[in-house]
Scaffold this motif. Structure first.
Motif, PDB file in Angstrom:
ATOM      1  N   ALA A 198       0.808  -1.222   0.000  1.00 11.86           N
ATOM      2  CA  ALA A 198       0.000   0.000   0.000  1.00 11.86           C
ATOM      3  C   ALA A 198       0.840   1.270   0.000  1.00 11.86           C
ATOM      4  O   ALA A 198       0.329   2.348  -0.305  1.00 11.86           O
ATOM      5  CB  ALA A 198      -0.927   0.008   1.215  1.00 11.86           C
ATOM      6  N   GLY A 199       2.115   1.167   0.316  1.00  7.57           N
ATOM      7  CA  GLY A 199       2.968   2.343   0.489  1.00  7.57           C
ATOM      8  C   GLY A 199       3.021   3.304  -0.687  1.00  7.57           C
ATOM      9  O   GLY A 199       2.748   4.505  -0.527  1.00  7.57           O
ATOM     10  N   PRO A 200       3.391   2.843  -1.897  1.00  8.38           N
ATOM     11  CA  PRO A 200       3.521   3.774  -3.028  1.00  8.38           C
ATOM     12  C   PRO A 200       2.225   4.499  -3.360  1.00  8.38           C
ATOM     13  O   PRO A 200       2.223   5.714  -3.594  1.00  8.38           O
ATOM     14  CB  PRO A 200       3.964   2.854  -4.173  1.00  8.38           C
ATOM     15  N   LEU A 201       1.113   3.778  -3.384  1.00 10.15           N
ATOM     16  CA  LEU A 201      -0.166   4.390  -3.724  1.00 10.15           C
ATOM     17  C   LEU A 201      -0.594   5.400  -2.665  1.00 10.15           C
ATOM     18  O   LEU A 201      -1.070   6.499  -2.985  1.00 10.15           O
ATOM     19  CB  LEU A 201      -1.238   3.318  -3.888  1.00 10.15           C
ATOM     20  N   MET A 202      -0.420   5.044  -1.393  1.00 12.93           N
ATOM     21  CA  MET A 202      -0.774   5.970  -0.329  1.00 12.93           C
ATOM     22  C   MET A 202       0.090   7.225  -0.390  1.00 12.93           C
ATOM     23  O   MET A 202      -0.382   8.347  -0.165  1.00 12.93           O
ATOM     24  CB  MET A 202      -0.610   5.291   1.031  1.00 12.93           C
ATOM     25  N   GLY A 203       1.369   7.041  -0.721  1.00 18.87           N
ATOM     26  CA  GLY A 203       2.260   8.191  -0.855  1.00 18.87           C
ATOM     27  C   GLY A 203       1.795   9.140  -1.942  1.00 18.87           C
ATOM     28  O   GLY A 203       1.806  10.372  -1.763  1.00 18.87           O
ATOM     29  N   LEU A 204       1.356   8.599  -3.076  1.00 16.16           N
ATOM     30  CA  LEU A 204       0.861   9.429  -4.173  1.00 16.16           C
ATOM     31  C   LEU A 204      -0.368  10.231  -3.743  1.00 16.16           C
ATOM     32  O   LEU A 204      -0.502  11.412  -4.070  1.00 16.16           O
ATOM     33  CB  LEU A 204       0.517   8.556  -5.381  1.00 16.16           C
TER      34      LEU A 204
END
Length: 243
Positions: free
Chosen positions: A145-151
């Motif tokens: 979930a990290g990259p999408l949440m960061g975006l």
């Protein structure tokens, strides 16, 4: 010779490094852990490790949390986690490995696409619902979930301290909710907790290295290394089959 301890330690080393440096390494951590625990049980080993690092992050970055953004995301994150739990409970280990490999490649392709074709999806009225649901779903299935949440959070135009603090609180909340799903499926138990404990020294070493190396390695270099490792891990999963 049983090398399970080595693979657990490597996964925890990467976890600590990721949480205290660039982030975005979640797609590598689960395939590494699956070398020691082939199948969904690896999720049960990783969950307490993630929870520990999240607690440390929340203690470190406890100020300037954007509670409005947090309140919008969490209900949808719960929906995604519930859906992901249902999927986990209905597939066999071999299918899980194939689904995970495909999901990792799809998320990698999405990150490459977004480098050159930014999407307005994170700025419309449905952004929180989409980001929360997808992050909850991919988070319980692949710790991805990290990259999408960061975006999503970047598009909320928060200051740096608020971004870091809000991100820490979101992942702490989501990972606490994931525990209930994993326990209900029997994927978090005494055996997986013992596996988590084996990796604690490597976890703290990873935190130290991440903090030190982040200052001397460029983001672009790290991004290249991360994407190369993600591609290899996905290829391994797609060609791996249980005997």
């Amino acid at each position: 010779m049983d090398l399970s301890w080595l693979f657990i330690s490597l996964a925890c080393l990467v976890t600590g490094f990721s949480k205290f440096s660039i982030g975005g390494l979640g797609l590598i951590i689960l395939p590494l852990m699956m070398l020691a625990f082939p199948g969904p049980e690896a999720l049960g080993v990783i969950a307490p490790i993630y929870l520990l690092t999240d607690l440390m992050a929340v203690v470190t970055y406890r100020n300037n949390v954007n509670w409005r953004v947090l309140a919008k995301l969490i209900p949808f994150g719960a929906v995604g986690i519930f859906a992901g739990t249902l999927v986990l409970g209905s597939i066999n280990p071999s299918t899980f490995v194939t689904v995970l490999g495909g999901l990792i490649l799809a998320l990698l392709a999405l990150s490459l696409w977004l480098d050159y074709h930014p999407l307005p999806i994170f700025t419309n009225r449905y952004a929180a619902g989409i980001a929360g649901t997808v992050c909850g779903f991919t988070g319980i299935l692949a710790n991805a979930a990290g990259p999408l949440m960061g975006l999503f959070l970047i598009e909320q135009k928060m200051e740096k301290s608020a971004y870091i603090a809000t991100r820490a609180w979101i992942f702490l909340t989501l990972n606490v909710m994931k525990l209930f799903g994993l326990i209900s499926l029997g994927l978090l138990n005494m055996e997986t907790l013992q596996g988590s404990a084996v990796g604690l020294p490597a976890l703290f070493l990873g935190m130290f290295l991440g903090h030190k190396l982040f200052a001397v390695i460029s983001v672009e270099q790290l991004k290249l290394i991360v994407r190369g490792a993600i591609s290899l891990s996905a290829a391994h999963l797609l060609f791996f089959r249980s005997n």
